[in-house]
Design a protein around this motif. Sequence first.
Motif, short mmCIF file in Angstrom:
data_model
loop_
_atom_site.label_atom_id
_atom_site.label_comp_id
_atom_site.label_asym_id
_atom_site.label_seq_id
_atom_site.Cartn_x
_atom_site.Cartn_y
_atom_site.Cartn_z
N THR A 45 16.42 15.32 13.05
CA THR A 45 17.83 15.21 13.42
C THR A 45 18.64 14.80 12.19
O THR A 45 18.18 14.01 11.37
N ARG B 157 25.78 15.96 15.49
CA ARG B 157 24.34 15.76 15.39
C ARG B 157 23.68 17.13 15.42
O ARG B 157 23.96 17.95 16.31
N THR C 150 19.99 19.06 15.52
CA THR C 150 18.57 18.86 15.79
C THR C 150 17.84 20.15 15.43
O THR C 150 18.13 21.21 15.97
#
Length: 171
Positions: A6, A45, A47
């Motif tokens: 991440t 974010r 991932t």
Amino acid sequence: MKRIITITVLNRPGVLNRITGLFTKRLYNIESITVGHTETEGVSRITFTVDVEDHKQVEQLTKQLNKQIHVLKVNDMTNENVVARELALIKVNAPAAIRMEIYGVVEPFRASVIDVGKDSLVIQATGEPSKVEALIDLLKPYGIKEVARTGTTAFTRSSKRGTQSKTAFIV
């Protein structure tokens, strides 16, 4: 080995391109990528699920990612206790005669039928990637028309029940 990495970044043009470019330069295939806003305005974010064998390669990649402009935090979550989920939409052949049978296959997975067509159903499934894959495997004999998957998104689990991990970002 599949790894979940991440990266918390500032929302700026070109950030995703620069980050994926690092994976490309190292010849890592990105198996899935999810991107979304966080609880902090202006911060996203990302991932990644990537197949990387050597731990030293991951360390090197992490160091290079941390040097990127607009990157706030990089975390290899592979060996951590995580909550991981994926969303899949699966369109399957479903003539009226076998629909109840397909409903029976879908129900134990807590998936839901979200669209009914003349000869097809669209099923929404969420859960760990292995659960989504198992459902897809069970639906294959009926004839899958289309599959759309979001890829994995994940959090590390809290170390103690009732506590929440809080990270502050200075923007």
